[in-house]
Design a protein around this motif. Structure first.
Motif, PDB file in Angstrom:
ATOM      1  N   SER A  44     -74.908  -3.482  10.110  1.00 24.76           N
ATOM      2  CA  SER A  44     -76.011  -4.308   9.616  1.00 24.76           C
ATOM      3  C   SER A  44     -76.195  -5.585  10.429  1.00 24.76           C
ATOM      4  O   SER A  44     -77.327  -5.998  10.676  1.00 24.76           O
ATOM      5  CB  SER A  44     -75.814  -4.632   8.138  1.00 24.76           C
ATOM      6  OG  SER A  44     -74.648  -5.383   7.950  1.00 24.76           O
ATOM      7  N   VAL A  45     -75.127  -6.222  10.866  1.00 33.45           N
ATOM      8  CA  VAL A  45     -75.261  -7.460  11.643  1.00 33.45           C
ATOM      9  C   VAL A  45     -75.937  -7.165  12.976  1.00 33.45           C
ATOM     10  O   VAL A  45     -76.863  -7.886  13.385  1.00 33.45           O
ATOM     11  CB  VAL A  45     -73.884  -8.127  11.855  1.00 33.45           C
ATOM     12  CG1 VAL A  45     -73.985  -9.318  12.779  1.00 33.45           C
ATOM     13  CG2 VAL A  45     -73.279  -8.545  10.524  1.00 33.45           C
ATOM     14  N   GLY A  46     -75.535  -6.115  13.641  1.00 36.88           N
ATOM     15  CA  GLY A  46     -76.153  -5.742  14.914  1.00 36.88           C
ATOM     16  C   GLY A  46     -77.614  -5.360  14.756  1.00 36.88           C
ATOM     17  O   GLY A  46     -78.450  -5.704  15.606  1.00 36.88           O
ATOM     18  N   ARG A  47     -77.915  -4.657  13.665  1.00 37.40           N
ATOM     19  CA  ARG A  47     -79.309  -4.277  13.393  1.00 37.40           C
ATOM     20  C   ARG A  47     -80.182  -5.515  13.264  1.00 37.40           C
ATOM     21  O   ARG A  47     -81.244  -5.608  13.874  1.00 37.40           O
ATOM     22  CB  ARG A  47     -79.411  -3.497  12.081  1.00 37.40           C
ATOM     23  CG  ARG A  47     -79.084  -2.070  12.180  1.00 37.40           C
ATOM     24  CD  ARG A  47     -79.439  -1.353  10.901  1.00 37.40           C
ATOM     25  NE  ARG A  47     -78.426  -1.589   9.880  1.00 37.40           N
ATOM     26  CZ  ARG A  47     -78.667  -1.998   8.646  1.00 37.40           C
ATOM     27  NH1 ARG A  47     -79.889  -2.224   8.253  1.00 37.40           N
ATOM     28  NH2 ARG A  47     -77.702  -2.149   7.785  1.00 37.40           N
ATOM     29  N   TRP A  48     -79.732  -6.460  12.438  1.00 31.76           N
ATOM     30  CA  TRP A  48     -80.524  -7.658  12.191  1.00 31.76           C
ATOM     31  C   TRP A  48     -80.613  -8.537  13.426  1.00 31.76           C
ATOM     32  O   TRP A  48     -81.647  -9.178  13.661  1.00 31.76           O
ATOM     33  CB  TRP A  48     -79.988  -8.431  10.986  1.00 31.76           C
ATOM     34  CG  TRP A  48     -80.388  -7.775   9.712  1.00 31.76           C
ATOM     35  CD1 TRP A  48     -79.599  -7.042   8.875  1.00 31.76           C
ATOM     36  CD2 TRP A  48     -81.702  -7.759   9.140  1.00 31.76           C
ATOM     37  NE1 TRP A  48     -80.344  -6.578   7.812  1.00 31.76           N
ATOM     38  CE2 TRP A  48     -81.631  -7.003   7.952  1.00 31.76           C
ATOM     39  CE3 TRP A  48     -82.922  -8.293   9.511  1.00 31.76           C
ATOM     40  CZ2 TRP A  48     -82.734  -6.785   7.130  1.00 31.76           C
ATOM     41  CZ3 TRP A  48     -84.024  -8.076   8.690  1.00 31.76           C
ATOM     42  CH2 TRP A  48     -83.928  -7.330   7.519  1.00 31.76           C
ATOM     43  N   MET A  49     -79.556  -8.589  14.222  1.00 35.64           N
ATOM     44  CA  MET A  49     -79.616  -9.357  15.468  1.00 35.64           C
ATOM     45  C   MET A  49     -80.643  -8.732  16.417  1.00 35.64           C
ATOM     46  O   MET A  49     -81.405  -9.446  17.070  1.00 35.64           O
ATOM     47  CB  MET A  49     -78.240  -9.420  16.126  1.00 35.64           C
ATOM     48  CG  MET A  49     -77.213 -10.198  15.335  1.00 35.64           C
ATOM     49  SD  MET A  49     -77.707 -11.880  14.988  1.00 35.64           S
ATOM     50  CE  MET A  49     -77.380 -12.624  16.553  1.00 35.64           C
ATOM     51  N   GLY A  50     -80.663  -7.412  16.507  1.00 36.15           N
ATOM     52  CA  GLY A  50     -81.659  -6.736  17.337  1.00 36.15           C
ATOM     53  C   GLY A  50     -83.073  -7.003  16.857  1.00 36.15           C
ATOM     54  O   GLY A  50     -83.991  -7.216  17.662  1.00 36.15           O
ATOM     55  N   THR A  51     -83.258  -7.006  15.551  1.00 36.10           N
ATOM     56  CA  THR A  51     -84.583  -7.289  14.996  1.00 36.10           C
ATOM     57  C   THR A  51     -84.978  -8.728  15.273  1.00 36.10           C
ATOM     58  O   THR A  51     -86.144  -9.008  15.589  1.00 36.10           O
ATOM     59  CB  THR A  51     -84.613  -6.997  13.488  1.00 36.10           C
ATOM     60  OG1 THR A  51     -84.295  -5.617  13.293  1.00 36.10           O
ATOM     61  CG2 THR A  51     -85.970  -7.273  12.889  1.00 36.10           C
ATOM     62  N   LEU A  52     -84.030  -9.662  15.165  1.00 35.16           N
ATOM     63  CA  LEU A  52     -84.337 -11.063  15.486  1.00 35.16           C
ATOM     64  C   LEU A  52     -84.729 -11.231  16.949  1.00 35.16           C
ATOM     65  O   LEU A  52     -85.630 -12.008  17.278  1.00 35.16           O
ATOM     66  CB  LEU A  52     -83.155 -11.960  15.136  1.00 35.16           C
ATOM     67  CG  LEU A  52     -82.935 -12.205  13.647  1.00 35.16           C
ATOM     68  CD1 LEU A  52     -81.677 -13.034  13.424  1.00 35.16           C
ATOM     69  CD2 LEU A  52     -84.142 -12.884  13.029  1.00 35.16           C
ATOM     70  N   VAL A  53     -84.077 -10.484  17.841  1.00 34.39           N
ATOM     71  CA  VAL A  53     -84.455 -10.513  19.254  1.00 34.39           C
ATOM     72  C   VAL A  53     -85.872  -9.970  19.425  1.00 34.39           C
ATOM     73  O   VAL A  53     -86.697 -10.543  20.160  1.00 34.39           O
ATOM     74  CB  VAL A  53     -83.439  -9.724  20.115  1.00 34.39           C
ATOM     75  CG1 VAL A  53     -83.955  -9.494  21.526  1.00 34.39           C
ATOM     76  CG2 VAL A  53     -82.102 -10.437  20.141  1.00 34.39           C
ATOM     77  N   LEU A  54     -86.185  -8.892  18.724  1.00 36.34           N
ATOM     78  CA  LEU A  54     -87.530  -8.308  18.775  1.00 36.34           C
ATOM     79  C   LEU A  54     -88.571  -9.295  18.258  1.00 36.34           C
ATOM     80  O   LEU A  54     -89.641  -9.459  18.859  1.00 36.34           O
ATOM     81  CB  LEU A  54     -87.566  -7.010  17.971  1.00 36.34           C
ATOM     82  CG  LEU A  54     -88.882  -6.252  17.952  1.00 36.34           C
ATOM     83  CD1 LEU A  54     -89.192  -5.708  19.336  1.00 36.34           C
ATOM     84  CD2 LEU A  54     -88.813  -5.129  16.938  1.00 36.34           C
ATOM     85  N   VAL A  55     -88.269  -9.987  17.162  1.00 44.83           N
ATOM     86  CA  VAL A  55     -89.184 -10.986  16.603  1.00 44.83           C
ATOM     87  C   VAL A  55     -89.366 -12.135  17.591  1.00 44.83           C
ATOM     88  O   VAL A  55     -90.491 -12.616  17.793  1.00 44.83           O
ATOM     89  CB  VAL A  55     -88.669 -11.492  15.235  1.00 44.83           C
ATOM     90  CG1 VAL A  55     -89.447 -12.703  14.769  1.00 44.83           C
ATOM     91  CG2 VAL A  55     -88.738 -10.388  14.200  1.00 44.83           C
ATOM     92  N   ALA A  56     -88.279 -12.572  18.233  1.00 46.42           N
ATOM     93  CA  ALA A  56     -88.377 -13.653  19.216  1.00 46.42           C
ATOM     94  C   ALA A  56     -89.252 -13.236  20.396  1.00 46.42           C
ATOM     95  O   ALA A  56     -90.074 -14.027  20.883  1.00 46.42           O
ATOM     96  CB  ALA A  56     -86.984 -14.056  19.693  1.00 46.42           C
TER      97      ALA A  56
END
Length: 196
Positions: free
Chosen positions: A40-52
């Motif tokens: 879950s942490v990696g998933r959300w970090m990837g999504t935050l990178v995508l949002v950025a």
């Protein structure tokens, strides 16, 4: 007669394409469950990178504000579903799975209307689609931004105010912060030592 026999080839090819689609769907779900869901942490970090990346792209291009507003509304609506309990005591009477309303009621775990993985998946797909849409100037519409901004603020305030009132009324927190954790019985070394 020949027309009926000729349709068998079309049915066989459509059956084969349906079979390939089912196999692909099963393989995709397998990889989601096996390699992505547990992290879950990696998933959300990837999504935050995508949002950025999306935010930087919109800022750099100085456009695509309608897409951004639609993404904001999509994320906001899914956030409300993520923060809402599955069984709402105001709307339906549940026979066993309901939120406690008094201090003497039995504790029942908080079950979300939208699970965390589904929430993450929906937001990630939405930002992927939004990022692809920024590649086409067709979607670069010029809105009157103060109206969209005010609409987003009003939508946020009204829904969050209602959700916070609901949380206070039924005394639940949709996060694990500050909740008591039960670990079970622990065996201590002093209890297991032999007596003289």
């Amino acid at each position: 007669m020949e027309g009926v026999l000729g349709d068998g080839d079309g049915a066989a090819s459509s059956l084969a394409s349906v079979k390939r689609k089912i196999e692909f769907s099963g393989a995709f779900q397998y990889y989601l469950d096996r390699w992505i869901k547990p992290h879950s942490v990696g998933r959300w970090m990837g999504t935050l990178v995508l949002v950025a990346i999306y935010v930087l792209r919109v800022y750099y291009l100085q456009g695509f504000y309608v897409i951004s507003c639609c993404l904001w509304i999509h994320v906001f609506c899914h956030s409300i579903s993520f923060l809402s309990p599955k069984a709402d005591p105001e709307l339906e009477v549940m026979d066993g799975a309901s939120l406690p309303t008094k201090a003497s009621d039995e504790f029942k775990p908080f079950i979300r209307e939208m699970p965390e993985f589904q929430f993450w998946y929906s937001i990630t797909i939405a930002f992927c689609v939004g990022l692809v849409m920024t590649c086409f100037s067709l979607f670069n519409l010029a809105p009157f931004s103060p109206i969209w901004f005010c609409y987003g603020i009003v939508l946020f305030v009204v829904n969050i105010k209602r959700r916070i009132r609901h949380m206070i009324k039924y005394r639940y927190i949709p996060f694990n912060i500050g909740k008591q954790k039960y670990t079970g019985k622990k065996s201590s070394a002093s209890n297991s030592s032999p007596k003289d």
